[in-house]
Design an enzyme around this catalytic site. Structure first.
Site, short mmCIF file in Angstrom:
data_model
loop_
_atom_site.label_atom_id
_atom_site.label_comp_id
_atom_site.label_asym_id
_atom_site.label_seq_id
_atom_site.Cartn_x
_atom_site.Cartn_y
_atom_site.Cartn_z
N ASP A 183 0.77 -8.23 1.88
CA ASP A 183 -0.11 -7.87 0.77
C ASP A 183 -1.35 -7.18 1.34
OD1 ASP A 183 -1.43 -7.78 -1.68
OD2 ASP A 183 -1.90 -9.89 -1.74
N VAL A 194 3.65 -12.40 -7.63
CA VAL A 194 5.03 -12.84 -7.87
C VAL A 194 5.31 -14.21 -7.25
CG1 VAL A 194 5.95 -10.50 -8.08
CG2 VAL A 194 5.83 -11.55 -5.82
P1 IMP Z 1 -1.93 -11.03 2.96
O1 IMP Z 1 -2.63 -11.73 4.08
O2 IMP Z 1 -2.88 -10.64 1.86
O3 IMP Z 1 -1.04 -9.91 3.38
O4 IMP Z 1 -1.06 -12.10 2.23
C1 IMP Z 1 -0.02 -12.63 2.79
C2 IMP Z 1 0.25 -13.99 2.20
O5 IMP Z 1 -0.32 -14.15 0.89
C3 IMP Z 1 1.71 -14.12 2.02
O6 IMP Z 1 2.29 -14.70 3.15
C4 IMP Z 1 1.85 -14.95 0.78
O7 IMP Z 1 1.90 -16.31 1.14
C5 IMP Z 1 0.59 -14.72 -0.01
N1 IMP Z 1 0.81 -13.77 -1.13
C6 IMP Z 1 0.43 -12.47 -1.22
N2 IMP Z 1 0.83 -11.92 -2.38
C7 IMP Z 1 1.49 -12.89 -3.04
C8 IMP Z 1 2.17 -12.93 -4.32
O8 IMP Z 1 2.28 -11.96 -5.08
N3 IMP Z 1 2.73 -14.13 -4.63
C9 IMP Z 1 2.68 -15.23 -3.83
N4 IMP Z 1 2.07 -15.23 -2.64
C10 IMP Z 1 1.48 -14.08 -2.25
#
Ligand code: IMP
Ligand code: MG
Length: 184
Positions: free
Chosen positions: A103, A153
């Site tokens: 994300d 999601v």
């Molecule tokens: P990032 O550090 O923002 O890339 O987020 C990564 C982590 O956030 C992932 O491993 C997920 O656990 C959580 N995450 C990000 N987007 C979502 C979503 O749409 N649904 C559920 N968990 C999410």
């Protein structure tokens, strides 16, 4: 649980097919290599367990745990913490990090930084979902099953406030389920 689901974005069969194609690709790319797969807990649990059972040679498996979200929130915290590190020695290993979703990229950037310190032969990133809309770091997944738009999601390992990981598909929750004191 089904009453909480707004829309199914990726069906069980679509996931199954895509995970099989991915496993075949990994089987070719890592043939004759020492491969250690590192799953990011808890979100990668379902994806990881389906994926590794389709890889036709012995791989080492370990897990790492990071903390990006605080409670019932759909917004990441400012700082990602590593709260459980790997135990396997990856010095002579090719490392594949497996997570549920990329994300903002904060979690995987931090994890790559951490694993780089263990000096593996290579590090690559494999995610079920790639959501580019909120990306804050330059990270691009080496392997990815599905690109998704900017929606929060759940299912197939992904949670909201630790629930819904056990759904066999990827879905969006109904709006009223996502309203908590923290999201208001
Ligand atoms: P990032 O550090 O923002 O890339 O987020 C990564 C982590 O956030 C992932 O491993 C997920 O656990 C959580 N995450 C990000 N987007 C979502 C979503 O749409 N649904 C559920 N968990 C999410
Ligand atoms: Mg996660």
């Amino acid at each position: 649980m089904k009453n909480d689901i707004g829309e199914i974005l990726i069906s069980e069969i679509e996931i199954k097919n895509s995970v099989s194609v991915l496993a075949q690709k990994l089987a070719v790319d890592y043939k004759n290599n020492n491969l250690t797969i590192i799953g990011v807990l808890n979100g990668s649990l379902v994806f990881l367990s389906d994926l590794i059972r389709q890889i036709p040679f012995p791989v080492k498996i370990d897990t790492i745990r990071a903390n990006t979200y605080a409670g019932a929130s759909t917004f990441p915290k400012a700082e990602t913490e590593i709260i459980h590190n790997i135990d396997i020695d990856v010095k002579n290993e090719h490392v594949l990090i497996v997570d549920d979703i990329l994300d903002t990229g904060k979690t995987l950037s931090k994890i790559i930084q951490m694993i780089t310190k263990h000096d593996p032969l290579s590090i690559k990133v494999c995610v079920l979902l790639n959501k580019t809309a909120r990306r804050e770091s330059e990270i691009v997944p080496d392997y990815c099953c599905f690109e998704i738009e900017d929606k929060f999601v759940v299912g197939y390992g992904l949670d909201f406030d630790n629930r819904y990981r056990n759904l066999p598909y990827v879905a969006v929750l109904k709006d009223d389920i996502m309203i908590t004191p923290e999201t208001l």
